[in-house]
Design an enzyme around this catalytic site. Structure first.
Site, PDB file in Angstrom:
ATOM      1  N   TYR A  68       0.606  -1.074  -0.061  1.00  0.00           N
ATOM      2  CA  TYR A  68      -0.555  -0.395   0.070  1.00  0.00           C
ATOM      3  C   TYR A  68       0.988   0.945  -0.051  1.00  0.00           C
ATOM      4  O   TYR A  68       0.892   1.773   0.855  1.00  0.00           O
ATOM      5  CB  TYR A  68      -0.796   0.075   0.887  1.00  0.00           C
ATOM      6  CG  TYR A  68      -2.066   1.629   0.814  1.00  0.00           C
ATOM      7  CD1 TYR A  68      -2.681   1.458   0.555  1.00  0.00           C
ATOM      8  CD2 TYR A  68      -2.549   1.768   2.440  1.00  0.00           C
ATOM      9  CE1 TYR A  68      -3.777   2.443   0.054  1.00  0.00           C
ATOM     10  CE2 TYR A  68      -3.202   2.647   2.677  1.00  0.00           C
ATOM     11  CZ  TYR A  68      -4.175   2.776   1.149  1.00  0.00           C
ATOM     12  OH  TYR A  68      -5.333   3.668   1.666  1.00  0.00           O
ATOM     13  N   ARG A 115      -1.720   8.219  -3.561  1.00  0.00           N
ATOM     14  CA  ARG A 115      -2.044   7.087  -3.296  1.00  0.00           C
ATOM     15  C   ARG A 115      -4.030   7.819  -2.662  1.00  0.00           C
ATOM     16  O   ARG A 115      -3.907   8.929  -2.469  1.00  0.00           O
ATOM     17  CB  ARG A 115      -1.390   6.468  -2.114  1.00  0.00           C
ATOM     18  CG  ARG A 115      -2.418   5.144  -1.443  1.00  0.00           C
ATOM     19  CD  ARG A 115      -1.526   4.780  -0.479  1.00  0.00           C
ATOM     20  NE  ARG A 115      -1.866   5.122   0.787  1.00  0.00           N
ATOM     21  CZ  ARG A 115      -0.168   5.436   1.777  1.00  0.00           C
ATOM     22  NH1 ARG A 115       0.102   4.509   1.829  1.00  0.00           N
ATOM     23  NH2 ARG A 115      -0.870   6.024   2.674  1.00  0.00           N
ATOM     24  N   ASP A 116      -4.784   7.224  -3.014  1.00  0.00           N
ATOM     25  CA  ASP A 116      -6.305   6.968  -1.670  1.00  0.00           C
ATOM     26  C   ASP A 116      -6.483   8.604  -2.603  1.00  0.00           C
ATOM     27  O   ASP A 116      -6.904   8.990  -2.771  1.00  0.00           O
ATOM     28  CB  ASP A 116      -5.582   7.604  -1.052  1.00  0.00           C
ATOM     29  CG  ASP A 116      -7.308   7.575   0.067  1.00  0.00           C
ATOM     30  OD1 ASP A 116      -7.663   6.217  -0.680  1.00  0.00           O
ATOM     31  OD2 ASP A 116      -7.663   8.068   1.455  1.00  0.00           O
ATOM     32  N   SER A 169      -6.190   8.828   3.343  1.00  0.00           N
ATOM     33  CA  SER A 169      -4.866   8.061   3.635  1.00  0.00           C
ATOM     34  C   SER A 169      -4.100   8.389   2.423  1.00  0.00           C
ATOM     35  O   SER A 169      -3.336   7.483   2.158  1.00  0.00           O
ATOM     36  CB  SER A 169      -5.094   6.700   3.084  1.00  0.00           C
ATOM     37  OG  SER A 169      -6.600   5.592   4.404  1.00  0.00           O
ATOM     38  N   ASP A 205      -8.268  -0.239  -2.960  1.00  0.00           N
ATOM     39  CA  ASP A 205      -8.775   1.455  -4.002  1.00  0.00           C
ATOM     40  C   ASP A 205      -8.331   1.600  -5.087  1.00  0.00           C
ATOM     41  O   ASP A 205      -9.268   1.918  -5.940  1.00  0.00           O
ATOM     42  CB  ASP A 205      -8.825   2.373  -2.804  1.00  0.00           C
ATOM     43  CG  ASP A 205      -9.751   2.156  -1.507  1.00  0.00           C
ATOM     44  OD1 ASP A 205     -10.317   0.895  -1.290  1.00  0.00           O
ATOM     45  OD2 ASP A 205      -9.787   2.678  -0.335  1.00  0.00           O
ATOM     46  N   ASP A 221      -9.432   5.073   9.926  1.00  0.00           N
ATOM     47  CA  ASP A 221      -9.383   4.952   8.448  1.00  0.00           C
ATOM     48  C   ASP A 221      -8.928   6.530   8.533  1.00  0.00           C
ATOM     49  O   ASP A 221      -9.124   6.974   7.196  1.00  0.00           O
ATOM     50  CB  ASP A 221     -10.684   4.811   8.524  1.00  0.00           C
ATOM     51  CG  ASP A 221     -11.271   3.268   8.971  1.00  0.00           C
ATOM     52  OD1 ASP A 221      -9.966   2.409   8.209  1.00  0.00           O
ATOM     53  OD2 ASP A 221     -12.789   3.374   9.382  1.00  0.00           O
TER      54      ASP A 221
HETATM   55  C1  BGC Z   1      -3.869   4.159   6.882  1.00  0.00           C
HETATM   56  C2  BGC Z   1      -2.535   3.220   7.188  1.00  0.00           C
HETATM   57  C3  BGC Z   1      -2.296   1.942   7.723  1.00  0.00           C
HETATM   58  C4  BGC Z   1      -4.131   0.853   7.118  1.00  0.00           C
HETATM   59  C5  BGC Z   1      -4.125   0.250   8.173  1.00  0.00           C
HETATM   60  C6  BGC Z   1      -5.117   2.751   6.321  1.00  0.00           C
HETATM   61  O1  BGC Z   1      -6.210   3.689   6.096  1.00  0.00           O
HETATM   62  O2  BGC Z   1      -4.169   4.790   5.675  1.00  0.00           O
HETATM   63  O3  BGC Z   1      -1.622   4.057   7.071  1.00  0.00           O
HETATM   64  O4  BGC Z   1      -1.823   1.391   7.665  1.00  0.00           O
HETATM   65  O5  BGC Z   1      -5.151   2.101   6.601  1.00  0.00           O
HETATM   66  O6  BGC Z   1      -4.886   0.251   9.930  1.00  0.00           O
END
Ligand code: BGC
Length: 459
Positions: free
Chosen positions: A184, A189-190, A196, A236, A414
């Site tokens: 990830y 990203r996102d 995120s 995503d 989140d």
């Molecule tokens: C966050 C990450 C995190 C993951 C698991 C995501 O929403 O952006 O930083 O590692 O959730 O908690």
């Protein structure tokens, strides 16, 4: 964030004139606004996580940091390994380069490795729960296997520690282990949300940095060919390319996402990582109009990557709240015939198969224990009233589904509800989102306590 809570708890016990000189392992050691210790306890190193958060992680400093483009892949000829445990056998072919996946479900016959990182978060969190019954239930969560997210390049060095640990556990126990990871760190990203947003940007060498990130994961996996690794690839990202190309950041990211996911598939395939590409959830790609374009995107990317044999299928419902099999459709599903993950998977599976994509699935049920808690199906941020769900198992009742898994580590946030934060996303300020909430990925104690209380089946 649990580290923050722990430090607060500790601070209340320490006389005011004594300043904690170091942060404990897994403690916070930096980030915007952080005024606590910036050095770490012996045996750990302060690792940058995001602009708001650095954390003391066990082990030495990562050999490389965020922006180097130097490839750190080791040569492929010198590692000695002990496959199956016991005697030492020198591997003459490139270590870790398992070329043929096992036929069948990769989870069957394996123990799931417990992430020490998550276990430490949970244990610290349980320490802050006063009710004895709830505390005991909370502690039991540390024994439920959950994926480990590699959400920044600085964390990649931790993977080797887990693999070494899993390797030694399987040698001493005679049981085979799977380490479950989430890949990830795509640039930009996102792209359709803010909570995120990651460390790499396309405009600033992001794709090359991402390749280095993948190389660093691969370099560690290569050293432990005896341990099976299962990966969820880029939550995503591809779903955003199916439905959100009207968002400028997503259309701009399309080429880089495809290139990054292709690179990840190809490189992780070389070291035998069983991969499930993220496929959103029933309320996203499960809408009838989205199924065909989704199947086409997954299949075309897979084929253009050379049909990597360790790509096993798709992961659904990651960090989401949908039931695997809902007793009745939640009213928010608004007439979608694919109102739960089973219906979504049963609809998508045959389309994937007909396009030559391996139609196997894993489904996140970590936070799906309680249904009918959202105001809109699209609400994804810290939804209030959620509870831990069905435990990880290969008894799925559906031949398309390899395993029910816990991908999102329940208790990690989140997204922040702080409207002034750079990564504030309005979803985290909705009335069905629990608030106040800290930054994404950091510990959200109140949310964890609620997941424990609302767990279904109960803990
Ligand atoms: C966050 C990450 C995190 C993951 C698991 C995501 O929403 O952006 O930083 O590692 O959730 O908690």
């Amino acid at each position: 964030m649990f580290k923050f809570a722990t430090l607060l708890a500790l601070a209340s016990l320490i006389p005011a004139f004594v300043e904690a000189a170091t942060s404990p392992i897994y403690g916070q050691c930096g980030g915007t606004g952080w005024t606590g210790a910036t050095t770490c306890a012996t045996g750990s190193t302060c690792v940058y996580s995001n602009p708001y958060y650095s954390q003391c992680l066990p082990g030495a400093a990562n050999p490389t940091t965020t922006t180097t483009t130097t490839t750190t892949r080791p040569t492929t000829t010198t590692t000695t390994t002990t496959p199956g445990g016991g005697t030492t056998t020198t591997t003459t072919s490139a270590p870790g380069t398992t070329s043929t996946p096992d036929a069948g479900n990769p989870f069957v016959g394996y123990q799931l490795y417990l992430s020490p990182y998550y276990a430490a978060e949970v244990q610290a969190a349980a320490g802050n729960i006063t009710d004895a019954t709830q505390k005991a239930k909370a502690l039991s969560v540390a024994n439920i296997p959950t994926f480990t997210w590699f959400d920044v390049i600085a964390k990649t060095s931790q993977l080797g520690t887990y693999l070494a640990d899993a390797s030694s556990k399987q040698k001493s126990s005679g049981q085979k282990y799977i380490v479950q990871i989430v890949v990830y760190d795509l640039p930009d990203r996102d792209c359709a949300a803010a909570a995120s947003n990651g460390e790499f940007t396309i405009a600033n060498n992001g794709l090359a940095n991402y390749e280095t990130y993948i190389d660093q994961l691969v370099a560690q996996i290569k050293q432990y060919p005896d341990v099976r690794v299962v990966a969820v690839i880029e939550p995503d990202s591809l779903a955003n390319l199916v439905t959100n190309l009207s968002v400028a950041k997503c259309s701009n990211a399309q080429t880089a996402y495809k290139a990054g996911v292709t690179y990840a598939m190809q490189q992780l395939n070389k070291v035998g990582v069983y991969m499930y590409l993220d496929a959103g959830h029933a309320g996203w790609l499960g809408w009838p109009a989205n199924l065909t374009p989704a199947a086409q995107l997954f299949a075309s990317l897979y084929k253009s990557a050379g049909s990597p044999t360790f790509v096993r299928g798709l992961a659904t419902n990651v960090a989401n709240y949908n039931a695997l099999t809902a007793a009745t459709p939640d009213p928010i599903t608004q007439g979608n015939s694919n109102y739960d993950e089973s219906h979504y998977i049963n609809a998508l599976g045959p389309m994937l198969s007909s396009q030559g994509f391996p139609a196997h699935f894993i489904v996140d049920q970590g936070r799906a224990g309680v249904q009918n808690i959202r105001q809109q199906w699209g609400d994804w941020c810290n939804v209030a009233g959620a509870g831990f769900g069905t435990r990880p198992t290969t008894s799925t009742g559906n031949s398309l589904i390899d395993a029910i898994v816990w991908v999102k580590p329940g208790g990690e946030c989140d997204g922040t509800s702080d409207t002034s934060a750079a990564r504030y996303d309005y979803h985290c300020g909705l009335s069905d989102a629990l608030q106040p909430a800290p930054e994404a990925g950091t510990w959200f104690q109140a949310y964890f306590a609620a997941l424990v209380k609302n767990a279904n089946p109960s803990l």
